[in-house]
Write a protein that holds these residues in place. Structure first.
Motif, PDB file in Angstrom:
ATOM      1  N   LEU A 103      -7.191   7.750   0.107  1.00 12.16           N
ATOM      2  CA  LEU A 103      -6.276   8.475   0.993  1.00 12.16           C
ATOM      3  C   LEU A 103      -6.804   9.887   1.241  1.00 12.16           C
ATOM      4  O   LEU A 103      -6.769  10.399   2.366  1.00 12.16           O
ATOM      5  CB  LEU A 103      -4.874   8.522   0.372  1.00 12.16           C
ATOM      6  CG  LEU A 103      -3.815   9.306   1.128  1.00 12.16           C
ATOM      7  CD1 LEU A 103      -3.591   8.729   2.524  1.00 12.16           C
ATOM      8  CD2 LEU A 103      -2.491   9.324   0.365  1.00 12.16           C
ATOM      9  N   ASP A 119      -5.250   4.308  -5.226  1.00 11.14           N
ATOM     10  CA  ASP A 119      -5.594   4.418  -3.796  1.00 11.14           C
ATOM     11  C   ASP A 119      -5.784   5.867  -3.353  1.00 11.14           C
ATOM     12  O   ASP A 119      -6.184   6.119  -2.216  1.00 11.14           O
ATOM     13  CB  ASP A 119      -4.478   3.812  -2.934  1.00 11.14           C
ATOM     14  CG  ASP A 119      -4.556   2.286  -2.875  1.00 11.14           C
ATOM     15  OD1 ASP A 119      -5.632   1.736  -3.162  1.00 11.14           O
ATOM     16  OD2 ASP A 119      -3.531   1.661  -2.534  1.00 11.14           O
ATOM     17  N   HIS A 176      -1.857   2.539   5.577  1.00  9.18           N
ATOM     18  CA  HIS A 176      -1.431   1.214   5.105  1.00  9.18           C
ATOM     19  C   HIS A 176      -1.927   0.110   6.029  1.00  9.18           C
ATOM     20  O   HIS A 176      -2.223  -0.995   5.589  1.00  9.18           O
ATOM     21  CB  HIS A 176       0.077   1.156   4.847  1.00  9.18           C
ATOM     22  CG  HIS A 176       0.946   1.278   6.047  1.00  9.18           C
ATOM     23  ND1 HIS A 176       1.169   0.236   6.910  1.00  9.18           N
ATOM     24  CD2 HIS A 176       1.671   2.322   6.517  1.00  9.18           C
ATOM     25  CE1 HIS A 176       2.005   0.631   7.851  1.00  9.18           C
ATOM     26  NE2 HIS A 176       2.315   1.894   7.654  1.00  9.18           N
ATOM     27  N   VAL A 182       0.839  -1.198   0.000  1.00  4.76           N
ATOM     28  CA  VAL A 182       0.000   0.000   0.000  1.00  4.76           C
ATOM     29  C   VAL A 182       0.874   1.248   0.000  1.00  4.76           C
ATOM     30  O   VAL A 182       0.659   2.174  -0.762  1.00  4.76           O
ATOM     31  CB  VAL A 182      -0.941  -0.003   1.220  1.00  4.76           C
ATOM     32  CG1 VAL A 182      -1.766   1.278   1.260  1.00  4.76           C
ATOM     33  CG2 VAL A 182      -1.855  -1.227   1.173  1.00  4.76           C
ATOM     34  N   THR A 183       1.871   1.256   0.874  1.00  2.00           N
ATOM     35  CA  THR A 183       2.787   2.397   0.975  1.00  2.00           C
ATOM     36  C   THR A 183       4.227   1.893   0.947  1.00  2.00           C
ATOM     37  O   THR A 183       4.577   1.019   1.735  1.00  2.00           O
ATOM     38  CB  THR A 183       2.577   3.143   2.306  1.00  2.00           C
ATOM     39  OG1 THR A 183       1.187   3.401   2.482  1.00  2.00           O
ATOM     40  CG2 THR A 183       3.341   4.447   2.328  1.00  2.00           C
ATOM     41  N   TYR A 187       2.533   5.586  -3.410  1.00  4.82           N
ATOM     42  CA  TYR A 187       1.221   4.926  -3.429  1.00  4.82           C
ATOM     43  C   TYR A 187       0.853   4.504  -4.842  1.00  4.82           C
ATOM     44  O   TYR A 187       1.359   5.065  -5.810  1.00  4.82           O
ATOM     45  CB  TYR A 187       0.133   5.911  -2.961  1.00  4.82           C
ATOM     46  CG  TYR A 187       0.324   6.449  -1.577  1.00  4.82           C
ATOM     47  CD1 TYR A 187      -0.070   5.712  -0.471  1.00  4.82           C
ATOM     48  CD2 TYR A 187       0.903   7.699  -1.374  1.00  4.82           C
ATOM     49  CE1 TYR A 187       0.099   6.206   0.812  1.00  4.82           C
ATOM     50  CE2 TYR A 187       1.088   8.200  -0.090  1.00  4.82           C
ATOM     51  CZ  TYR A 187       0.684   7.444   0.994  1.00  4.82           C
ATOM     52  OH  TYR A 187       0.868   7.929   2.260  1.00  4.82           O
TER      53      TYR A 187
END
Ligand SMILES: *[C@@H]1O[C@H](CO)[C@@H](O)[C@H](O)[C@H]1NC(C)=O
Ligand SMILES: *[C@@H]1O[C@H](CO)[C@@H](O)[C@H](O)[C@H]1NC(C)=O
Ligand SMILES: *[C@@H]1O[C@H](CO)[C@@H](O)[C@H](O)[C@H]1NC(C)=O
Ligand SMILES: *[C@@H]1O[C@H](CO)[C@@H](O)[C@H](O)[C@H]1NC(C)=O
Length: 460
Positions: free
Chosen positions: A257, A253, A278, A235-236, A249
């Motif tokens: 965020l 996403d 995340h 995710v990160t 990222y």
């Protein structure tokens, strides 16, 4: 009526999921701090639920996957219609002392080659409510970066003040002074609007701050890592330890965020919020790489010019990335817990930690395939444990690996450690042969333990 019932169900479900997550996630840890943390997190989520149900003005929050409809102002430039590979986003406001935005932009463009620039777009959110300042910065930037703007590689945007949620009378979490709360809450919204804008521009996104220095060819390093991780879940990805710098990222996403940053905008600073992102998307551990590709240079933070010297000790400007060809490790030093030898060699965070090495102890890297080496750099000790460095040692390159002896049979000594560091370039001039082993030998026994923080090898 039906609409508000539906939003109630959606909101209530999201928060229940959040509460469940917080509960199960934290139930695994078990000290008093965590109980306190859990109670606090639940309180935050409940308060948020209540206030959200009262204020239905934020229609966009109902669907966390949809971008928020904001009429952005284009101050300078416009992005190209075709998608790029990487968007670099940064948000900037007026600073009472030194302003580093121009320096940061110069660093981004000068540390990237023409080929690299073709695949990126830089978006700056000039987020000050003072439109004169925004206009002034926009003018300075356009005169300095006219070419990049014309090529669609640099875009300056602004989100209108009337899109912002209330910034007065906010909660005073952490006992922060009112001004500080206002500053960090607005910053969350600045970032939310920035990432919301960037969601459609490229495949990946990296967040920077407006006071950083970039490592040479940072783009290529990020692209290499992204390519390697194409088939794994993340995710990160972090390419800096500090603040909201160097966090990568998936662009897909970003709407989510943006919603998270907006939903919790008054609770905590963005660099704390981002750690929840995340975790909520089930990447539990931080995935951080080294060397860091971005260095924080701002001496003053943008908040009221308060001194802020935070520096990333993992940054290397000339990070012509080490090659570190695939290898195995043999060592006679007892390994402490799970601080394995391989940790010193991989580009992930972590290190080798060995127990009190004695003279003749060794730590050997054995390549899968023999390589010609141009440079070797080894760092021992760490900021947290500076005494755990290699007090006396040398480094040799070996040939003729013997499987039975788990050793190379011929070694050439190429240098010694000095204060725990070893860095030798132009090795091809004294060892122009295919190398199979790189051996670190301890030459004096030490009672202190040994941390090998990083081993970097460049090949030709
Ligand atoms: C976005 O907002 C603008 C003005 O606020 C409005 O005219 C437009 O219809 C909205 N678009 C969508 C897709 O909701
Ligand atoms: C993003 O791109 C998709 C597909 O091209 C489009 O449907 C969508 O409306 C775009 N969203 C924004 C906010 O521009
Ligand atoms: C190293 O190995 C090669 C073949 O694997 C052999 O021909 C050579 O003699 C060996 N050299 C030494 C010094 O052992
Ligand atoms: C490895 O080989 C070298 C050179 O032949 C020798 O000096 C050394 O003692 C050997 N080390 C081990 C651990 O066998």
């Amino acid at each position: 009526m039906r609409c508000s019932l539906r939003s109630f169900v959606i909101l209530a479900t999201s928060f229940l999921l959040l509460l469940l997550f917080i509960h199960f996630h934290m139930a695994r840890e078990d000290d008093a701090m965590v109980v306190e943390k859990r109670r606090w997190a639940q309180e935050v989520a409940m308060q948020e639920l209540r206030s959200e149900l009262n204020a239905q003005s934020f229609q966009g929050l109902q669907n966390a996957l949809a971008p928020i409809n904001i009429s952005y102002q284009y101050l300078v430039g416009a992005p190209l219609l075709r998608k790029s590979y990487l968007t670099i986003g940064l948000s900037s406001v007026k600073r009472t002392k030194k302003n580093y935005l121009l320096y940061t932009l110069t660093s981004i463009f000068s540390q990237s080659s023409e080929e690299e620039l073709k695949e990126m777009v830089v978006v700056v959110h000039l987020a000050d409510f003072d439109m004169d300042w925004n206009a002034h910065m926009a003018k300075e930037i356009s005169s300095k970066f006219a070419l990049q703007i014309a090529l669609g590689r640099l875009v300056l945007i602004h989100a209108p003040q009337d899109m912002y949620p209330p910034l007065e009378g906010l909660k005073r979490n952490y006992n922060d002074p009112e001004e500080r709360v206002k500053f960090r809450s607005k910053q969350n919204v600045d970032y939310a609007f920035l990432v919301n804008f960037c969601a459609n521009l490229s495949t990946y996104y990296v967040m920077l701050e407006d006071d950083v220095q970039c490592a040479k060819s940072f783009f290529t390093v990020i692209k290499k890592v992204l390519t390697e991780r194409e088939n794994s879940y993340w995710v990160t990805l972090e390419f800096s330890k500090l603040g909201y710098i160097g966090k990568v990222y998936h662009s897909s996403d970003l709407p989510r965020l943006a919603h998270l940053l907006l939903l919790f905008y008054q609770e905590m600073p963005c660099d704390w919020l981002l750690t929840y992102f995340h975790k909520l998307l089930t990447q539990n551990d931080v995935i951080r790489f080294r060397p860091s590709l971005f260095q924080h240079i701002g001496f003053y933070s943008s908040f009221k010019g308060t001194a802020n010297h935070l520096q990333d000790d993992g940054f290397e400007e000339e990070s012509s990335m080490p090659d570190n060809p695939p290898a195995n490790f043999v060592t006679s030093i007892a390994t402490f817990e799970n601080h394995y030898a391989s940790h010193a060699y991989s580009n992930m965070e972590g290190y080798f930690w060995g127990i009190s090495p004695v003279a003749t102890d060794y730590f050997t890297i054995v390549f899968n395939v023999a390589v010609r080496i141009t440079r070797v750099k080894v760092e021992t000790g760490s900021k947290e444990r500076p005494t755990d460095y290699l007090q006396s040692g040398q480094l040799s390159l070996g040939q003729n690996w013997s499987k039975t002896d788990k050793n190379c049979t011929r070694y050439l000594h190429i240098g010694s450690f000095s204060n725990g560091h070893f860095d030798k370039k132009e090795i091809e001039k004294l060892a122009n042969f295919p190398v199979e082993c790189v051996k670190i030998t301890v030459t004096t026994s030490q009672t202190e333990w040994l941390i090998i923080r990083s081993i970097n090898i460049w090949t030709s």
